[in-house]
Design an enzyme around this catalytic site. Structure first.
Site, PDB file in Angstrom:
ATOM      1  N   THR A  88       6.678  95.321 100.515  1.00  0.00           N
ATOM      2  CA  THR A  88       5.862  96.275  99.776  1.00  0.00           C
ATOM      3  C   THR A  88       4.649  96.428 100.919  1.00  0.00           C
ATOM      4  O   THR A  88       4.240  95.674 101.602  1.00  0.00           O
ATOM      5  CB  THR A  88       5.406  95.782  98.604  1.00  0.00           C
ATOM      6  OG1 THR A  88       4.289  95.037  98.524  1.00  0.00           O
ATOM      7  CG2 THR A  88       6.450  95.720  97.650  1.00  0.00           C
ATOM      8  N   ASP A  89       3.998  97.610 100.693  1.00  0.00           N
ATOM      9  CA  ASP A  89       2.814  97.785 101.445  1.00  0.00           C
ATOM     10  C   ASP A  89       1.721  96.939 100.533  1.00  0.00           C
ATOM     11  O   ASP A  89       2.023  96.410  99.579  1.00  0.00           O
ATOM     12  CB  ASP A  89       2.257  99.206 101.400  1.00  0.00           C
ATOM     13  CG  ASP A  89       1.495  99.566 102.533  1.00  0.00           C
ATOM     14  OD1 ASP A  89       0.709  98.810 103.050  1.00  0.00           O
ATOM     15  OD2 ASP A  89       1.652 100.821 103.055  1.00  0.00           O
ATOM     16  N   TRP A  90       0.458  96.646 101.133  1.00  0.00           N
ATOM     17  CA  TRP A  90      -0.394  95.937 100.689  1.00  0.00           C
ATOM     18  C   TRP A  90      -1.136  95.949  99.236  1.00  0.00           C
ATOM     19  O   TRP A  90      -1.696  97.179  99.266  1.00  0.00           O
ATOM     20  CB  TRP A  90      -1.394  95.586 101.833  1.00  0.00           C
ATOM     21  CG  TRP A  90      -0.894  94.574 102.650  1.00  0.00           C
ATOM     22  CD1 TRP A  90      -1.772  93.608 103.353  1.00  0.00           C
ATOM     23  CD2 TRP A  90       0.321  94.124 103.391  1.00  0.00           C
ATOM     24  NE1 TRP A  90      -1.135  92.425 104.177  1.00  0.00           N
ATOM     25  CE2 TRP A  90       0.043  93.140 104.280  1.00  0.00           C
ATOM     26  CE3 TRP A  90       1.417  94.646 103.347  1.00  0.00           C
ATOM     27  CZ2 TRP A  90       1.171  92.707 104.974  1.00  0.00           C
ATOM     28  CZ3 TRP A  90       2.478  94.281 104.017  1.00  0.00           C
ATOM     29  CH2 TRP A  90       2.350  93.130 104.982  1.00  0.00           C
ATOM     30  N   TYR A 142       6.105 103.114 101.268  1.00  0.00           N
ATOM     31  CA  TYR A 142       4.512 103.310 101.286  1.00  0.00           C
ATOM     32  C   TYR A 142       3.978 103.468  99.761  1.00  0.00           C
ATOM     33  O   TYR A 142       4.621 103.257  98.691  1.00  0.00           O
ATOM     34  CB  TYR A 142       4.274 104.860 101.723  1.00  0.00           C
ATOM     35  CG  TYR A 142       3.032 105.142 102.069  1.00  0.00           C
ATOM     36  CD1 TYR A 142       2.255 104.048 102.761  1.00  0.00           C
ATOM     37  CD2 TYR A 142       2.066 106.400 102.184  1.00  0.00           C
ATOM     38  CE1 TYR A 142       0.943 104.097 103.251  1.00  0.00           C
ATOM     39  CE2 TYR A 142       1.156 106.567 102.562  1.00  0.00           C
ATOM     40  CZ  TYR A 142       0.317 105.303 103.486  1.00  0.00           C
ATOM     41  OH  TYR A 142      -0.774 105.571 103.790  1.00  0.00           O
ATOM     42  N   TYR A 143       2.623 103.458  99.599  1.00  0.00           N
ATOM     43  CA  TYR A 143       1.926 103.517  98.386  1.00  0.00           C
ATOM     44  C   TYR A 143       2.420 104.687  97.616  1.00  0.00           C
ATOM     45  O   TYR A 143       2.125 104.793  96.340  1.00  0.00           O
ATOM     46  CB  TYR A 143       0.514 103.555  98.537  1.00  0.00           C
ATOM     47  CG  TYR A 143      -0.141 102.354  99.152  1.00  0.00           C
ATOM     48  CD1 TYR A 143      -0.050 101.203  98.492  1.00  0.00           C
ATOM     49  CD2 TYR A 143      -0.653 102.363 100.357  1.00  0.00           C
ATOM     50  CE1 TYR A 143      -0.639 100.019  99.432  1.00  0.00           C
ATOM     51  CE2 TYR A 143      -1.252 101.480 101.056  1.00  0.00           C
ATOM     52  CZ  TYR A 143      -1.255 100.125 100.515  1.00  0.00           C
ATOM     53  OH  TYR A 143      -1.812  99.291 101.276  1.00  0.00           O
TER      54      TYR A 143
END
Length: 623
Positions: A332-334, A290-291
């Site tokens: 990875t997340d965006w 997650y971020y």
């Protein structure tokens, strides 16, 4: 060794009988052969997994979109990218399948002919958020993930995931950017709608069932005659958000700078990690960190650097790779590298904790942490630059590219599974059997929180009642003859008010899709419930995309009313549940707090930590 700026090396024609094209050879041999033929630029392209749009009528999109998505040919031909997260789909399965085949034809025209892997966020329920999940459209429609958790049956979860697998395969989607096994321990968090709720044991058990259903490795697939192993009949699962995205400070989401901190005041990091270990054991193929930027976190007695998880080598390599033994793909997340404009608003890169780094340095840091792919980015030139300058060895790229290519080979994308049957897509997607199963699951997940003991609002309600409906957008799927819909409370035997869990608007555009902040209903909503309930016996139904403070609603209803919750249910499916056509089986997948003061006093990382909740996780009346 080749150099990154040597464009002449490896760019010649590839023999038609190249070993990587030979399906009779072992996958490892095919991967090695293809990897050895790739330029650095071609390898760099594989490390990026970003959004893609579809054009009108199933054509390829060649114009930049409001979501900041480049033209398709630019990404595939110019940047050598072959992993794409498809956003809003065409109106029909046939158009979707045609778009997919056109995309694969374009990929086949490249020097190496590496096929595209199409991925998708969840798209089989009611959420319509371009950053998290998509409305079902032509696909079968099921309750949101908390609704599956409300039923609590791993068999139902696997059945739903198998339906998703079948419909995804029909249109060419081969990677699911789900399941999401974060824990909804912070009631204000906007991403609860994608979780299995607050209970870590349920999240692990039901998440594993979702993996088996999507990947075709469970009982449902075996009953259908599939081999039960990961392969061409599978959809690869990308489990998220490692190591657990739920404990956000004050419930704010790290898509945005004000929500970047992830906190553990109760020391419950291991609780959030637990479901991921179960999904690794179940065979999930991919993982998305997650971020969030952990603050004050210690793992095994060692302080964890306060940087976003995708930049964190302690978490991705030390914990995920080495301690948990995960050797799958990490994406990875965006949007961690470059600032971007989304729906007309500028958003900074979610480079939490490393905001001072340049985009080049952020990419270097992500690769050093142990990630294989960068989600939501399309800048392979930065990887080429890192190799050219000697900051990242080409061998580091090879490790990740080999993982990514292997997944394509095992999924059969280099062979028969590259293209889909357009006619079959129309027959599979939205098949009446799947639509009926989804609707039944919606009804089953309805949770009766409080029920009138007698009168028209008692449950199950009598069939044939005159019902006045407020807050329902669509009534076309109400079963004929079940009830009679009338135009005013004065004409009705019972009123049915459909509400949605409240939230505070955080901004316009992209930010408006995220429901965060207070869980209290506005005073005018409570007044409206009281007014209607004073005129006619009333049933209030609340859509819980996250918890809500329902004590004032319950008081406004009085003793002649009933209170139920849904997690994504059409009006027809809800009425089926309320009248007993389908028995409502739902049990709350999370606590419903009694007050916002209790929420604010609770610890973000600890399950069931709000004092004296109105209804406990697991509550639900049998009627």
């Amino acid at each position: 060794m080749r150099t990154a700026n040597d464009d002449a090396v490896g760019t010649g024609a590839v023999p038609a009988d190249a070993p990587y094209r030979d399906r009779t050879r072992p996958v490892g041999e095919r991967v090695s052969d293809l990897l050895g033929r790739m330029t650095v630029a071609e390898k760099a392209g594989q490390l990026f997994h970003t959004m893609i749009e579809t054009g009108p009528g199933g054509t390829l999109a060649e114009e930049p979109s409001p979501m900041g998505v480049p033209a398709t040919s630019d990404m595939l031909l110019g940047r050598h990218m072959t992993h794409f997260n498809v956003l809003a789909s065409p109106a029909t399965a046939e158009e979707f399948a045609r778009w997919h085949n056109r995309l694969q034809e374009l990929a086949a025209s490249t020097r190496l002919g590496i096929p595209v892997t199409v991925s998708s966020d969840p798209r089989h329920a009611f959420t319509d958020n371009p950053g998290t999940a998509l409305l079902a459209g032509p696909f079968s429609q099921w309750p949101e993930t908390p609704g599956l958790a409300a039923v609590g049956d791993p068999g139902l979860v696997e059945e739903q995931a198998d339906a998703v697998r079948r419909e995804y395969l029909a249109v060419g989607i081969r990677t699911a950017l789900h399941p999401q096994v974060d824990l909804a321990t912070e009631p204000r968090w906007s991403r609860a709608a994608g979780t299995f709720g607050e209970d870590p044991a349920a999240a692990g058990r039901l998440g594993a069932a979702a993996v088996h259903g999507l990947q075709g490795t469970g009982a449902v697939a075996r009953r259908a005659g599939l081999p039960g192993t990961f392969g061409p009949s599978s959809v690869s699962t990308m489990t998220k958000h490692f190591p657990g995205g739920g404990p956000q400070a004050d419930g704010e989401d790290p898509h945005f700078a004000y929500g970047r901190e992830q906190v553990y005041p109760g020391g419950a990091f291991a609780t959030h990690l637990a479901p991921f270990t179960e999904l690794i054991a179940a065979g999930t193929r991919q993982m998305m960190p997650y971020y969030g930027m952990p603050v004050g976190l210690e793992v095994d007695g060692e302080a964890v650097e306060p940087v976003g998880f995708a930049f964190n080598r302690q978490v991705l390599t030390g914990l995920l790779r080495e301690r948990l033994g995960f050797d799958g793909i990490v994406c990875t997340d965006w949007g961690l590298v470059n600032d971007a404009e989304i729906l007309g608003t500028e958003y900074p890169a979610r480079a939490w904790g490393v905001e001072d780094l340049t985009p080049l340095e952020r990419v270097e840091r992500i690769l050093a942490a142990g990630a294989d792919q960068l989600g939501g980015e399309a800048c392979p030139e930065l990887v080429v630059e890192l190799v050219r300058t000697g900051r990242v060895p080409e061998e580091r790229l090879d490790v990740s590219v080999a993982r990514l290519l292997r997944e394509k080979f095992v999924l059969g994308l280099f062979d028969d599974a590259r293209y889909v049957d357009v006619d079959a897509a129309s027959a599979v997607v939205g098949h009446p059997e799947l639509v009926a199963a989804g609707r039944r699951a919606q009804s089953r997940s309805v949770t009766v929180l409080s029920a009138a003991r007698s009168g028209p609002a008692a449950l199950p309600a009598a069939r044939g009642l005159r019902v006045w409906l407020e807050g329902a957008d669509d009534v076309t799927d109400v079963s004929p003859g079940l009830v009679t819909l009338v135009d005013s409370p004065e004409e009705a035997d019972v009123a049915l008010l459909r509400l949605k869990a409240p939230y505070e608007a955080r901004g316009d555009g992209f930010e408006a899709f995220f429901h965060a902040g207070s869980l209290d209903f506005p005073a005018e909503t409570i007044s409206r419930v009281a007014t209607v309930a004073s005129r006619v016996p009333t049933v209030v139904d609340v859509y819980l995309d996250r918890p809500a403070i329902l004590a004032p609603v319950l008081d406004a209803l009085g003793r002649t009313g009933s209170l139920v919750a849904n997690y994504g249910a059409s009006t027809g499916a809800l009425l089926d549940a309320l009248t007993g056509v389908v028995r409502p089986e739902g049990r709350l997948p999370f606590d419903l707090p009694r007050s916002m003061s209790a929420v604010e006093a609770s610890r973000e990382d600890v399950p069931f930590d709000t004092a004296d909740p109105l209804f406990r996780c697991g509550h639900g009346l049998s009627v």
